[in-house]
Design a protein around this motif. Structure first.
Motif, PDB file in Angstrom:
ATOM      1  N   THR A  19       4.053  -4.668 119.306  1.00 34.99           N
ATOM      2  CA  THR A  19       3.525  -3.351 119.648  1.00 34.99           C
ATOM      3  C   THR A  19       2.058  -3.258 119.256  1.00 34.99           C
ATOM      4  O   THR A  19       1.679  -3.661 118.151  1.00 34.99           O
ATOM      5  N   CYS A  21      -0.758  -0.329 118.842  1.00 37.30           N
ATOM      6  CA  CYS A  21      -0.975   1.117 118.803  1.00 37.30           C
ATOM      7  C   CYS A  21      -2.464   1.410 118.806  1.00 37.30           C
ATOM      8  O   CYS A  21      -3.191   1.010 117.894  1.00 37.30           O
ATOM      9  N   SER A  22      -2.895   2.105 119.832  1.00 31.79           N
ATOM     10  CA  SER A  22      -4.305   2.470 119.946  1.00 31.79           C
ATOM     11  C   SER A  22      -4.406   3.655 120.890  1.00 31.79           C
ATOM     12  O   SER A  22      -4.405   3.483 122.104  1.00 31.79           O
ATOM     13  N   ASN A  23      -4.468   4.860 120.333  1.00 30.95           N
ATOM     14  CA  ASN A  23      -4.532   6.028 121.204  1.00 30.95           C
ATOM     15  C   ASN A  23      -5.962   6.527 121.368  1.00 30.95           C
ATOM     16  O   ASN A  23      -6.900   5.991 120.785  1.00 30.95           O
ATOM     17  N   MET A 140       8.125   3.823 119.147  1.00 33.22           N
ATOM     18  CA  MET A 140       6.855   3.799 118.431  1.00 33.22           C
ATOM     19  C   MET A 140       6.017   5.034 118.754  1.00 33.22           C
ATOM     20  O   MET A 140       5.364   5.607 117.876  1.00 33.22           O
ATOM     21  N   TYR A 141       6.044   5.453 120.010  1.00 33.38           N
ATOM     22  CA  TYR A 141       5.284   6.645 120.395  1.00 33.38           C
ATOM     23  C   TYR A 141       5.799   7.868 119.641  1.00 33.38           C
ATOM     24  O   TYR A 141       5.013   8.687 119.147  1.00 33.38           O
ATOM     25  N   VAL A 144       4.375   8.067 116.100  1.00 32.13           N
ATOM     26  CA  VAL A 144       2.953   8.344 115.867  1.00 32.13           C
ATOM     27  C   VAL A 144       2.495   9.665 116.480  1.00 32.13           C
ATOM     28  O   VAL A 144       1.416  10.159 116.140  1.00 32.13           O
ATOM     29  N   LEU A 177      -2.459  -2.228 114.745  1.00 35.86           N
ATOM     30  CA  LEU A 177      -3.166  -0.954 114.781  1.00 35.86           C
ATOM     31  C   LEU A 177      -4.638  -1.218 115.066  1.00 35.86           C
ATOM     32  O   LEU A 177      -5.283  -2.004 114.379  1.00 35.86           O
ATOM     33  N   GLN A 191       1.307  10.356 110.706  1.00 29.12           N
ATOM     34  CA  GLN A 191       1.057   9.201 111.568  1.00 29.12           C
ATOM     35  C   GLN A 191       1.034   7.897 110.777  1.00 29.12           C
ATOM     36  O   GLN A 191       1.419   6.845 111.285  1.00 29.12           O
TER      37      GLN A 191
END
Length: 204
Positions: A19, A21-23, A140-141, A144, A177, A191
């Motif tokens: 995964t 994660c980078s929003n 995962m969404y 976070v 991340l 988060q």
């Protein structure tokens, strides 16, 4: 809870989860000029996929050599979505392969196990493997997206048995991340919880 049951069932399967994660919040103002030069208009998408493929191909190489005594090719399935040029993604991979092995990067795409003839793009409802990936992604969404009324880390934590590891650690392998200066991202306490669960350490 249906989603938690799905995550628990996934954790019993012979799979490994990777995964990234980078929003929008933690990448605001960030730019990767090298990726932009090579990746065209969708450089950010290609760069995130690259991070995941670096981890996945390394795992597949090590696993196939261990089990078969040689590198074995992996099949790559993208969930077909509008707005992305998958041909451009493959062109970006070709560019990376032509560049050769990087000197400083810990990870690289291991082209020994990657065949462009085994890369495909199909709607997620047409392939069970993509539906399993949807379970991991939604878990995962949910962990976070702390502003949601459905926020919970339970599903993401349930995936622990199948999170990919390197040297026993999920950090930067099964769960990545970005950007890498994690203390500058500005994540809330909620988060941070799932990242802390999987071994990330924040200074504040």
């Amino acid at each position: 809870m249906k989603q938690l049951r799905a995550a628990v069932m996934l954790s019993d399967l012979p799979v490994r989860i990777f995964t990234v994660c980078s929003n929008k919040k933690n990448m605001r103002g960030y730019n990767n000029e090298r990726a932009a030069t090579a990746g065209g208009k969708q450089w950010f998408y290609n760069w995130i996929v690259r991070i995941m493929m670096e981890r996945a191909t390394n795992y597949c190489l090590e696993n196939s050599v261990k089990k078969l005594g040689r590198p074995a090719k992996m099949k790559v399935l993208f969930s077909a979505r509008g707005g992305h040029s998958y041909g451009q993604t493959k062109a970006y991979w070709e560019w990376l392969r032509a560049k050769g092995r990087p000197f400083l990067d810990l990870y690289e795409i291991r082209f020994e196990v990657l065949s462009f003839g085994l890369v495909d793009y199909v709607p997620h409802y047409m392939h069970a493997g993509l539906q399993l990936a949807d379970i991991a992604a939604s878990s995962m969404y949910q962990a976070v997206e702390a502003r949601s009324t459905r926020w919970s880390t339970a599903c993401a934590e349930a995936l622990s048995p199948v999170m990919a590891r390197s040297g026993g650690s999920v950090v930067d392998t099964g769960l990545v991340l970005q950007p890498h200066k994690i203390d500058a991202i500005g994540l809330s306490g909620e988060q941070k919880m799932i990242f802390q669960h999987y071994g990330y350490r924040f200074k504040r």
